[in-house]
Write a protein that holds these residues in place. Structure first.
Motif, PDB file in Angstrom:
ATOM      1  N   ASP A 274      12.230 -11.360  -5.184  1.00  0.00           N
ATOM      2  CA  ASP A 274      12.622 -12.619  -6.843  1.00  0.00           C
ATOM      3  C   ASP A 274      12.176 -13.494  -6.684  1.00  0.00           C
ATOM      4  O   ASP A 274      12.098 -14.233  -6.395  1.00  0.00           O
ATOM      5  CB  ASP A 274      13.571 -11.503  -8.079  1.00  0.00           C
ATOM      6  N   GLU A 275      12.226 -13.839  -8.051  1.00  0.00           N
ATOM      7  CA  GLU A 275      12.139 -15.300  -8.230  1.00  0.00           C
ATOM      8  C   GLU A 275      13.672 -16.327  -7.444  1.00  0.00           C
ATOM      9  O   GLU A 275      13.056 -17.418  -7.551  1.00  0.00           O
ATOM     10  CB  GLU A 275      12.428 -15.607 -10.172  1.00  0.00           C
ATOM     11  N   ASN A 276      14.741 -15.392  -7.461  1.00  0.00           N
ATOM     12  CA  ASN A 276      15.861 -15.597  -6.530  1.00  0.00           C
ATOM     13  C   ASN A 276      15.550 -15.853  -5.437  1.00  0.00           C
ATOM     14  O   ASN A 276      16.783 -16.198  -4.833  1.00  0.00           O
ATOM     15  CB  ASN A 276      17.055 -15.501  -7.062  1.00  0.00           C
ATOM     16  N   GLY A 277      13.996 -15.509  -4.851  1.00  0.00           N
ATOM     17  CA  GLY A 277      13.997 -15.330  -2.958  1.00  0.00           C
ATOM     18  C   GLY A 277      15.060 -14.169  -2.905  1.00  0.00           C
ATOM     19  O   GLY A 277      14.968 -14.125  -1.593  1.00  0.00           O
ATOM     20  N   LYS A 278      14.931 -13.232  -3.792  1.00  0.00           N
ATOM     21  CA  LYS A 278      16.219 -11.835  -3.239  1.00  0.00           C
ATOM     22  C   LYS A 278      15.353 -10.983  -2.992  1.00  0.00           C
ATOM     23  O   LYS A 278      14.315 -10.627  -3.582  1.00  0.00           O
ATOM     24  CB  LYS A 278      17.302 -12.143  -3.603  1.00  0.00           C
ATOM     25  N   ASP A 279      15.544 -10.403  -1.848  1.00  0.00           N
ATOM     26  CA  ASP A 279      13.869  -9.378  -2.152  1.00  0.00           C
ATOM     27  C   ASP A 279      14.383  -7.830  -3.474  1.00  0.00           C
ATOM     28  O   ASP A 279      15.915  -7.692  -3.768  1.00  0.00           O
ATOM     29  CB  ASP A 279      15.026  -7.803  -0.568  1.00  0.00           C
ATOM     30  N   ALA A 280      13.194  -7.638  -3.248  1.00  0.00           N
ATOM     31  CA  ALA A 280      13.496  -6.284  -4.570  1.00  0.00           C
ATOM     32  C   ALA A 280      12.674  -5.767  -5.102  1.00  0.00           C
ATOM     33  O   ALA A 280      11.257  -5.752  -4.169  1.00  0.00           O
ATOM     34  CB  ALA A 280      12.858  -7.334  -6.054  1.00  0.00           C
ATOM     35  N   VAL A 281      12.227  -4.783  -5.147  1.00  0.00           N
ATOM     36  CA  VAL A 281      10.963  -3.494  -4.908  1.00  0.00           C
ATOM     37  C   VAL A 281      11.223  -3.179  -6.621  1.00  0.00           C
ATOM     38  O   VAL A 281      11.682  -2.869  -6.896  1.00  0.00           O
ATOM     39  CB  VAL A 281      12.254  -1.810  -4.971  1.00  0.00           C
ATOM     40  N   ALA A 282       9.576  -2.835  -6.992  1.00  0.00           N
ATOM     41  CA  ALA A 282       9.256  -3.122  -8.231  1.00  0.00           C
ATOM     42  C   ALA A 282       8.372  -0.790  -7.070  1.00  0.00           C
ATOM     43  O   ALA A 282       8.181  -0.689  -6.827  1.00  0.00           O
ATOM     44  CB  ALA A 282       7.607  -3.698  -7.986  1.00  0.00           C
ATOM     45  N   LYS A 283       9.056  -0.286  -8.517  1.00  0.00           N
ATOM     46  CA  LYS A 283       8.157   0.764  -8.453  1.00  0.00           C
ATOM     47  C   LYS A 283       7.316   1.403  -9.222  1.00  0.00           C
ATOM     48  O   LYS A 283       6.751   0.986 -10.461  1.00  0.00           O
ATOM     49  CB  LYS A 283       9.796   1.918  -8.342  1.00  0.00           C
ATOM     50  N   CYS A 284       6.837   2.578  -9.144  1.00  0.00           N
ATOM     51  CA  CYS A 284       5.042   2.445 -10.045  1.00  0.00           C
ATOM     52  C   CYS A 284       5.435   4.929  -9.544  1.00  0.00           C
ATOM     53  O   CYS A 284       5.408   5.188  -8.630  1.00  0.00           O
ATOM     54  CB  CYS A 284       4.227   2.636  -8.833  1.00  0.00           C
ATOM     55  N   LYS A 285       4.704   4.945 -11.231  1.00  0.00           N
ATOM     56  CA  LYS A 285       4.977   6.793 -10.987  1.00  0.00           C
ATOM     57  C   LYS A 285       3.125   6.687 -10.695  1.00  0.00           C
ATOM     58  O   LYS A 285       3.415   7.757 -10.089  1.00  0.00           O
ATOM     59  CB  LYS A 285       4.940   6.535 -12.364  1.00  0.00           C
ATOM     60  N   LYS A 286       2.586   6.399 -10.940  1.00  0.00           N
ATOM     61  CA  LYS A 286       1.080   6.964 -10.558  1.00  0.00           C
ATOM     62  C   LYS A 286       0.492   6.700  -9.350  1.00  0.00           C
ATOM     63  O   LYS A 286      -0.318   6.971  -8.568  1.00  0.00           O
ATOM     64  CB  LYS A 286       0.159   6.396 -11.929  1.00  0.00           C
ATOM     65  N   GLY A 287       0.779   5.494  -8.662  1.00  0.00           N
ATOM     66  CA  GLY A 287       0.312   4.687  -7.862  1.00  0.00           C
ATOM     67  C   GLY A 287      -0.138   3.069  -7.184  1.00  0.00           C
ATOM     68  O   GLY A 287      -0.068   2.849  -7.965  1.00  0.00           O
ATOM     69  N   VAL A 288      -0.383   2.961  -6.516  1.00  0.00           N
ATOM     70  CA  VAL A 288      -0.122   1.406  -5.872  1.00  0.00           C
ATOM     71  C   VAL A 288      -2.162   1.845  -5.851  1.00  0.00           C
ATOM     72  O   VAL A 288      -2.456   2.424  -4.636  1.00  0.00           O
ATOM     73  CB  VAL A 288      -0.113   0.878  -4.759  1.00  0.00           C
ATOM     74  N   LEU A 289      -2.704   0.311  -6.225  1.00  0.00           N
ATOM     75  CA  LEU A 289      -4.498  -0.093  -6.596  1.00  0.00           C
ATOM     76  C   LEU A 289      -4.036  -0.827  -4.747  1.00  0.00           C
ATOM     77  O   LEU A 289      -3.824  -2.322  -5.857  1.00  0.00           O
ATOM     78  CB  LEU A 289      -4.985   0.097  -7.411  1.00  0.00           C
ATOM     79  N   ALA A 290      -4.973  -1.289  -4.216  1.00  0.00           N
ATOM     80  CA  ALA A 290      -4.732  -2.329  -3.441  1.00  0.00           C
ATOM     81  C   ALA A 290      -6.315  -2.952  -2.714  1.00  0.00           C
ATOM     82  O   ALA A 290      -6.819  -2.155  -1.895  1.00  0.00           O
ATOM     83  CB  ALA A 290      -3.479  -2.352  -2.515  1.00  0.00           C
ATOM     84  N   ASP A 291      -6.408  -3.901  -2.523  1.00  0.00           N
ATOM     85  CA  ASP A 291      -7.562  -4.908  -1.381  1.00  0.00           C
ATOM     86  C   ASP A 291      -6.900  -4.378  -0.369  1.00  0.00           C
ATOM     87  O   ASP A 291      -5.840  -3.634   0.351  1.00  0.00           O
ATOM     88  CB  ASP A 291      -6.862  -6.178  -2.036  1.00  0.00           C
ATOM     89  N   PRO A 292      -8.133  -3.694   0.386  1.00  0.00           N
ATOM     90  CA  PRO A 292      -7.331  -3.667   2.327  1.00  0.00           C
ATOM     91  C   PRO A 292      -6.589  -4.430   2.842  1.00  0.00           C
ATOM     92  O   PRO A 292      -6.489  -3.785   3.933  1.00  0.00           O
ATOM     93  CB  PRO A 292      -9.462  -3.538   2.619  1.00  0.00           C
ATOM     94  N   THR A 293      -6.850  -5.860   2.882  1.00  0.00           N
ATOM     95  CA  THR A 293      -7.065  -6.690   3.253  1.00  0.00           C
ATOM     96  C   THR A 293      -5.283  -6.625   3.454  1.00  0.00           C
ATOM     97  O   THR A 293      -3.862  -6.770   4.187  1.00  0.00           O
ATOM     98  CB  THR A 293      -6.909  -8.395   2.688  1.00  0.00           C
TER      99      THR A 293
END
Length: 376
Positions: A274-293
């Motif tokens: 997050d903005e404070n440099g701490k670990d944070a997790v964003a959750k998704c309902k339907k899925g993740v779309l990602a660049d292959p890299t």
């Protein structure tokens, strides 16, 4: 960042930004993240200093090269000319992303043959003026082009000699119109943009539709079928990013992706900071779309990625336009595989001083070639 979204998109390449823009306009909540500090990913347009930093690890371009100001350049990492009547342009118009961009018509399209460069004829008038074709070839190409323009698969009256083009191979269509190797070469590679000769054994419908798209696109602007963003291809991802943001999408650049969270085989969360440099997790309902890299570890693709080929690219900075292109400030040159005597041909792009890709009296010569597949 610790929120739940419908979709999380990783990477701001062209396809990722198109998807996030379309998803947001259809009412989905979207979080779009990129590990880089700029938009575009592999489709980015970089200034001169960023270009040397990416490929040579230098903070800026060497001064002894005398290439001019870094900010005078917008170098496309993955150049792609847009067919004026193609699907991408239709998407730009329908989503109104064109309001964020400015385009110019590419000056010409050329093909290499036996040591010389010829302009690709795309109309009957071009064919009669072209030195690429002999007299009988000009007549036959014009007849073929007339057929292409009026072809309609749903209307059997437009089929050549009652041949169903969804079943008849392209080689038979060439044979029917008596088109020799010379015409077949530039139609297949410079007009329809096939990389090799295998298309001749496939149903002709796709080839005819490609040739029709080329002809229609030429008729829109006159010089060539292609247009190009004035400030480089990187403007396209940025335009779709704006579209997504206008409809509520959230963007985060310079975000390292530390971990992907799974439930079975489905990705349900993305871990970053997050903005404070701490670990944070964003959750998704339907899925993740990602660049292959984002699925490559230690230089090797993970099970989420299927490699289908390899492409090598060169970026050349010239102080002159390419000879025999009528001093074109922008153009495409196709070298067919048959001329190279290899399985696939090469594509050359030139963008010069009138296109804002460089204002330093330089011309960017971008070369792309498909590499042969490695045998395991």
């Amino acid at each position: 960042m610790d929120k739940e979204y419908d979709f999380i998109v990783l990477g701001t390449g062209l396809k990722e930004c198109i998807l996030s823009g379309l998803l947001s306009t259809n009412g989905f909540s979207v979080l779009h993240m990129d590990k880089n500090g700029y938009y575009g990913g592999e489709s980015a347009s970089l200034n001169l200093n960023d270009l040397f930093k990416k490929f040579q690890g230098k903070e800026k371009a060497p001064e002894d090269l005398k290439l001019g100001s870094s900010r005078d350049y917008n170098v496309d990492l993955c150049p792609k000319l847009l067919m004026a009547c193609g699907n991408l342009v239709k998407t730009l118009l329908s989503t109104k992303v064109t309001r964020y961009l400015e385009f110019k018509s590419v000056a010409g399209s050329f093909v290499y043959k036996q040591g010389k460069i010829f302009k690709v004829p795309a109309s009957g008038g071009d064919a009669w003026r072209s030195s690429l074709l002999g007299m009988m070839e000009k007549y036959r190409f014009k007849t073929f082009l007339d057929f292409v323009v009026q072809y309609d698969q749903k209307n059997a009256k437009t089929w050549p000699n009652k041949m169903d083009c969804t079943k008849t191979p392209m080689s038979e269509i060439y044979k029917y119109y008596k088109l020799g190797d010379n015409i077949q070469e530039f139609v297949g590679h410079a007009v329809c943009l096939y990389l090799d000769e295998t298309y001749k054994g496939m149903p002709a419908h796709d080839t005819i539709e490609r040739a029709k798209l080329y002809a229609y696109s030429v008729s829109r602007y006159g010089n060539s079928p292609y247009i190009y963003p004035v400030w480089g291809l990187g403007g396209l991802p940025e335009g779709f990013s704006r579209l997504c943001a206008v409809h509520g999408g959230i963007y985060m650049l310079n975000k390292p992706i530390n971990k992907l969270h799974f439930e079975g085989e489905k990705i349900v969360g993305v871990e970053s900071v997050d903005e404070n440099g701490k670990d944070a997790v964003a959750k998704c309902k339907k899925g993740v779309l990602a660049d292959p890299t984002y699925f490559i570890k230690d230089g090797k693709p993970g099970p989420e990625v299927k490699q289908v080929g390899q492409v090598a690219r060169w970026i050349c900075i010239l102080d002159h336009p390419i000879p025999n292109t009528n001093n074109s400030d922008s153009c495409q040159i196709i070298i067919p595989s048959t001329q190279l005597k290899r399985k696939s041909g090469t594509t050359h792009y030139l963008n010069g001083t009138t296109s804002c890709l460089t204002w330093s009296c330089r011309h960017l010569h971008l070369v792309r070639i498909a590499l042969p597949q490695r045998r395991c």
